[in-house]
Design an enzyme around this catalytic site. Structure first.
Site, mmCIF file in Angstrom:
data_model
loop_
_atom_site.group_PDB
_atom_site.id
_atom_site.type_symbol
_atom_site.label_atom_id
_atom_site.label_comp_id
_atom_site.label_asym_id
_atom_site.label_seq_id
_atom_site.Cartn_x
_atom_site.Cartn_y
_atom_site.Cartn_z
ATOM 1 N N ASN A 191 -35.210 -21.469 -26.340
ATOM 2 C CA ASN A 191 -34.807 -20.404 -25.421
ATOM 3 C C ASN A 191 -35.166 -20.689 -23.966
ATOM 4 O OD1 ASN A 191 -37.531 -19.928 -26.606
ATOM 5 N ND2 ASN A 191 -37.608 -18.294 -25.097
ATOM 6 N N THR A 216 -32.760 4.407 -42.463
ATOM 7 C CA THR A 216 -31.339 4.647 -42.260
ATOM 8 C C THR A 216 -30.734 3.574 -41.355
ATOM 9 O OG1 THR A 216 -31.670 7.019 -42.507
ATOM 10 C CG2 THR A 216 -29.638 6.306 -41.426
ATOM 11 N N HIS A 254 -27.986 -9.081 -29.437
ATOM 12 C CA HIS A 254 -27.800 -8.962 -27.991
ATOM 13 C C HIS A 254 -27.762 -10.316 -27.287
ATOM 14 C CE1 HIS A 254 -31.940 -9.567 -26.198
ATOM 15 N NE2 HIS A 254 -32.297 -9.323 -27.434
ATOM 16 N N GLN A 297 -30.743 -18.377 -30.182
ATOM 17 C CA GLN A 297 -30.044 -18.920 -29.017
ATOM 18 C C GLN A 297 -28.867 -19.820 -29.392
ATOM 19 O OE1 GLN A 297 -30.631 -18.104 -25.887
ATOM 20 N NE2 GLN A 297 -32.532 -16.964 -26.148
ATOM 21 N N SER A 299 -30.126 -12.432 -33.550
ATOM 22 C CA SER A 299 -30.221 -11.271 -32.669
ATOM 23 C C SER A 299 -28.851 -10.969 -32.096
ATOM 24 C CB SER A 299 -31.209 -11.549 -31.527
ATOM 25 O OG SER A 299 -31.260 -10.467 -30.628
ATOM 26 N N CYS A 318 -39.871 -12.492 -22.467
ATOM 27 C CA CYS A 318 -41.008 -11.821 -23.103
ATOM 28 C C CYS A 318 -42.313 -12.072 -22.353
ATOM 29 C CB CYS A 318 -41.153 -12.306 -24.547
ATOM 30 S SG CYS A 318 -39.681 -12.084 -25.533
ATOM 31 N N ALA A 367 -34.442 -9.968 -33.898
ATOM 32 C CA ALA A 367 -34.915 -11.250 -34.406
ATOM 33 C C ALA A 367 -36.431 -11.283 -34.569
ATOM 34 C CB ALA A 367 -34.466 -12.378 -33.477
ATOM 35 N N THR A 368 -37.156 -10.569 -33.713
ATOM 36 C CA THR A 368 -38.616 -10.549 -33.846
ATOM 37 C C THR A 368 -39.014 -10.033 -35.221
ATOM 38 O OG1 THR A 368 -38.992 -10.295 -31.473
ATOM 39 C CG2 THR A 368 -40.747 -9.550 -32.936
#
Length: 367
Positions: A147, A230, A194, A175, A192, A312, A77-78
């Protein structure tokens, strides 16, 4: 270890792991379709099978998003937020605006773009849109679910205000994706894997049809010519499987999270809630207690995984910018902790985890 840090990351779903393993094969794998390692840009049979897996995953991710747009896979996402903000600001040069409680992945971009920073109230909710702060022919960044405190922001209202002035609306849905409905009116949506029980290292940017961004990277023209490099079929397959599972379990996961929220509120009656109880994603509980040192609490309850705020910035020693934007004092911010749970959290886990946190607070002299 009892894991109560679902906002930082989520456990990999077994279904996502299984989907990934099929694309992590090597020499001797029984067939390319079931255990292939081929490059999805290759035109031979193995490459075409890998490319097909990527496209299946793209459709699975898109199924939880508005119609009429394209999904581009990114490293996370960043990357998606940086791409959307810098390319969007170039395409619509009228200015940039964004909420003061945005994730650092957005907020630091906003600062570099000299954006207008939109305030929130003491409950962590965006204030009614001020047309004077909305740029003409620009871009507005509004996260869906915060978040740190879990509050759900009025994305549709900001989209309407942005569109009225010819601007784009970027939604950080990290989120909220797979947990709450995504407004149809967003123009750009960052995701994102994860955070929904998928693998780390992959995310996506959804772009509404008709919106043109500059390519993020040049080289082999992968990802529809927008992001060269790739593509990993394994990561895409894991993301897709996690998204499909989130869609299938949407109601069940939501009900489970609500039950755990009610239990946590019953077990922490002396703690004060940071952020509105509603509208809020109930898998996020940010609370504070006078006299508590949050950093020491983490050390004393070391077998419980929770945080002081965004993963973070948790090691920086800085006070949460989200809590400060809400008007929370520095002392109260340092007495705050964030707890997160979800699909794989049991009631027993939560009871034992909160008991350990309460005991750690008692050791600080807080009864």
């Amino acid at each position: 270890m009892i894991y109560l840090d679902y906002q930082a990351t989520t456990p990999l779903a077994p279904e996502a792991r299984e989907a990934m393993m099929r694309w992590l094969g090597g020499p001797g794998a029984d067939d390319f379709g079931g255990g292939g390692f081929a490059n999805p840009s290759s035109t031979h049979k193995a490459g075409r099978a890998a490319a097909a897996a990527v496209e299946v995953a793209r459709d699975q991710v898109a199924a939880l998003l508005p119609k009429g747009g394209r999904v581009f896979f990114t490293s996370g996402a960043t990357e998606a937020l940086n791409w959307a903000l810098f390319s969007g600001a170039k395409a619509r040069p009228g200015g940039v605006a964004g909420l003061s409680i945005e994730h650092p992945a957005s907020l630091q971009c906003l600062e570099r773009l000299n954006a207008a920073i939109l305030p929130v109230d003491s409950a962590g909710l965006a204030l009614p849109t001020d047309d004077a702060l909305i740029p003409d022919n620009g871009i507005v960044a509004t996260m869906l679910v915060n978040n740190e405190v879990g509050t759900i922001q009025p994305v549709a209202d900001f989209a309407a205000a942005a569109h009225a002035k010819g601007s784009l609306l970027l939604c950080d849905a990290v989120q909220g994706y797979g947990r709450v409905a995504i407004p149809d009116s967003a123009d750009l949506i960052a995701l994102s894997a994860h955070k929904i029980h998928g693998p780390k290292g992959i995310g996506a940017l959804w772009v509404r049809d008709g919106i043109d961004l500059d390519p993020l990277m040049f080289g082999g023209a992968q990802e529809q010519g927008m992001r060269s490099g790739t593509v990993s079929p394994a990561l895409c397959a894991g993301f897709g499987a996690a998204a499909a599972l989130a869609a299938e379990r949407f109601d069940a996961d939501g009900a489970h999270v609500e039950r755990l929220w009610s239990l946590a509120m019953d077990l922490l009656p002396e703690w004060m809630l940071n952020g509105a109880a509603s509208p809020r994603y109930r898998g996020n509980l940010n609370v504070r207690r006078e006299g508590v040192n949050g950093l020491r609490l983490m050390s004393d309850a070391r077998n419980i995984a929770f945080s002081l705020g965004s993963a973070c910035g948790s090691g920086s020693g800085k006070v949460s910018h989200v809590l400060r934007a809400m008007g929370v004092s520095e002392a109260d911010a340092r007495a705050s902790i964030r707890l997160g749970w979800g699909r794989y959290t049991s009631e027993l886990d939560l009871r034992e985890g909160l008991a350990a946190i309460r005991e750690a607070a008692r050791l600080q002299g807080v009864n």
